[in-house]
Design a protein around this motif. Structure first.
Motif, mmCIF file in Angstrom:
data_model
loop_
_atom_site.group_PDB
_atom_site.id
_atom_site.type_symbol
_atom_site.label_atom_id
_atom_site.label_comp_id
_atom_site.label_asym_id
_atom_site.label_seq_id
_atom_site.Cartn_x
_atom_site.Cartn_y
_atom_site.Cartn_z
ATOM 1 N N GLU A 173 0.833 -1.214 0.000
ATOM 2 C CA GLU A 173 0.000 0.000 0.000
ATOM 3 C C GLU A 173 0.860 1.254 0.000
ATOM 4 O O GLU A 173 1.704 1.449 0.854
ATOM 5 C CB GLU A 173 -0.919 0.020 1.226
ATOM 6 C CG GLU A 173 -2.173 -0.777 1.028
ATOM 7 C CD GLU A 173 -3.104 -0.630 2.211
ATOM 8 O OE1 GLU A 173 -3.305 0.498 2.696
ATOM 9 O OE2 GLU A 173 -3.621 -1.674 2.626
ATOM 10 N N GLY A 174 0.659 2.098 -0.966
ATOM 11 C CA GLY A 174 1.342 3.376 -1.028
ATOM 12 C C GLY A 174 2.810 3.305 -1.422
ATOM 13 O O GLY A 174 3.507 4.321 -1.391
ATOM 14 N N ALA A 175 3.298 2.123 -1.791
ATOM 15 C CA ALA A 175 4.709 1.984 -2.167
ATOM 16 C C ALA A 175 4.945 2.586 -3.551
ATOM 17 O O ALA A 175 4.095 2.502 -4.438
ATOM 18 C CB ALA A 175 5.119 0.511 -2.167
ATOM 19 N N SER A 176 6.107 3.179 -3.722
ATOM 20 C CA SER A 176 6.505 3.718 -5.030
ATOM 21 C C SER A 176 6.765 2.550 -5.983
ATOM 22 O O SER A 176 6.975 1.415 -5.539
ATOM 23 C CB SER A 176 7.773 4.549 -4.880
ATOM 24 O OG SER A 176 8.869 3.695 -4.573
ATOM 25 N N PRO A 177 6.776 2.811 -7.284
ATOM 26 C CA PRO A 177 7.104 1.731 -8.226
ATOM 27 C C PRO A 177 8.465 1.091 -7.918
ATOM 28 O O PRO A 177 8.602 -0.136 -7.995
ATOM 29 C CB PRO A 177 7.122 2.435 -9.587
ATOM 30 C CG PRO A 177 6.164 3.576 -9.418
ATOM 31 C CD PRO A 177 6.358 4.028 -7.986
ATOM 32 N N HIS A 178 9.446 1.893 -7.533
ATOM 33 C CA HIS A 178 10.761 1.340 -7.182
ATOM 34 C C HIS A 178 10.647 0.403 -5.976
ATOM 35 O O HIS A 178 11.219 -0.694 -5.972
ATOM 36 C CB HIS A 178 11.752 2.471 -6.880
ATOM 37 C CG HIS A 178 13.112 1.971 -6.541
ATOM 38 N ND1 HIS A 178 14.059 1.676 -7.495
ATOM 39 C CD2 HIS A 178 13.691 1.668 -5.351
ATOM 40 C CE1 HIS A 178 15.151 1.222 -6.914
ATOM 41 N NE2 HIS A 178 14.957 1.213 -5.613
ATOM 42 N N LYS A 179 9.892 0.812 -4.973
ATOM 43 C CA LYS A 179 9.720 -0.004 -3.771
ATOM 44 C C LYS A 179 8.939 -1.283 -4.086
ATOM 45 O O LYS A 179 9.223 -2.343 -3.516
ATOM 46 C CB LYS A 179 9.022 0.817 -2.679
ATOM 47 C CG LYS A 179 8.881 0.067 -1.370
ATOM 48 C CD LYS A 179 10.237 -0.275 -0.767
ATOM 49 C CE LYS A 179 10.086 -0.977 0.560
ATOM 50 N NZ LYS A 179 11.337 -1.534 1.042
ATOM 51 N N LEU A 180 7.964 -1.194 -4.994
ATOM 52 C CA LEU A 180 7.203 -2.395 -5.370
ATOM 53 C C LEU A 180 8.126 -3.454 -5.983
ATOM 54 O O LEU A 180 8.002 -4.643 -5.671
ATOM 55 C CB LEU A 180 6.078 -2.043 -6.341
ATOM 56 C CG LEU A 180 4.910 -1.275 -5.741
ATOM 57 C CD1 LEU A 180 3.956 -0.837 -6.846
ATOM 58 C CD2 LEU A 180 4.187 -2.100 -4.694
ATOM 59 N N ALA A 238 20.483 -0.607 -4.003
ATOM 60 C CA ALA A 238 21.537 0.415 -3.970
ATOM 61 C C ALA A 238 21.153 1.669 -4.760
ATOM 62 O O ALA A 238 21.574 2.762 -4.404
ATOM 63 C CB ALA A 238 22.846 -0.155 -4.517
ATOM 64 N N ILE A 239 20.327 1.504 -5.795
ATOM 65 C CA ILE A 239 19.938 2.687 -6.584
ATOM 66 C C ILE A 239 18.693 3.365 -6.021
ATOM 67 O O ILE A 239 18.308 4.400 -6.504
ATOM 68 C CB ILE A 239 19.743 2.370 -8.074
ATOM 69 C CG1 ILE A 239 18.589 1.383 -8.306
ATOM 70 C CG2 ILE A 239 21.018 1.885 -8.687
ATOM 71 C CD1 ILE A 239 18.225 1.196 -9.748
ATOM 72 N N GLY A 240 18.091 2.761 -5.021
ATOM 73 C CA GLY A 240 16.850 3.284 -4.458
ATOM 74 C C GLY A 240 17.078 4.371 -3.493
ATOM 75 O O GLY A 240 16.367 5.214 -3.132
#
Length: 130
Positions: A25-32, A128-130
């Motif tokens: 819930e509410g995660a950014s595309p990178h976090k997903l 590492a890029i996040g």
């Protein structure tokens, strides 16, 4: 009070589903994508453990989940904007799926560990890029 093995397993699965849902819930595309990596690594760990025990039912169950997540990872690639990197990742995910299928058929923990190592390197780079 003792909860039977199946009731405990059911309760644990419910908790894991709630935990995963709250992380999504509410995660950014990178976090997903990071969550997908985390889930596939955990699933491959469980698949390898099941293969070591010779538990073909659990191997098949974990294999199906791993294959689904790998499909999600490949589906998340933007082939137009991602260029050569997206093409390379797609190849890696396809190879991971192929090896996961083979490992499941053969109930081979060593092959599962190999797939996990391939994906762990990518997951680490992603974090590492996040």
């Amino acid at each position: 009070m003792y909860m039977g093995k199946s009731r405990f397993g059911s309760a644990r699965a419910s908790y894991q589903n709630i935990d995963l849902s709250s992380r999504i819930e509410g995660a950014s595309p990178h976090k997903l994508v990071a969550i997908l990596f985390d889930e596939v690594l955990k699933t491959l760990d469980a698949m390898a453990a099941a293969a070591e025990r010779g538990d073909k039912g659990q191997v098949a169950s974990r294999q199906a989940r791993a294959l689904s997540i790998l499909g999600g990872l490949e589906g998340s690639l933007d082939m137009e904007r991602g260029g050569e990197i997206a093409q390379s990742l797609a190849s890696i995910y396809r190879e991971a799926r192929r090896l996961t299928l083979k490992a499941g058929r053969e109930c081979d923990a060593e092959q599962v560990v190999h797939v996990r190592a391939m994906l762990h390197d990518i997951a680490t780079a992603w974090e590492a890029i996040g």
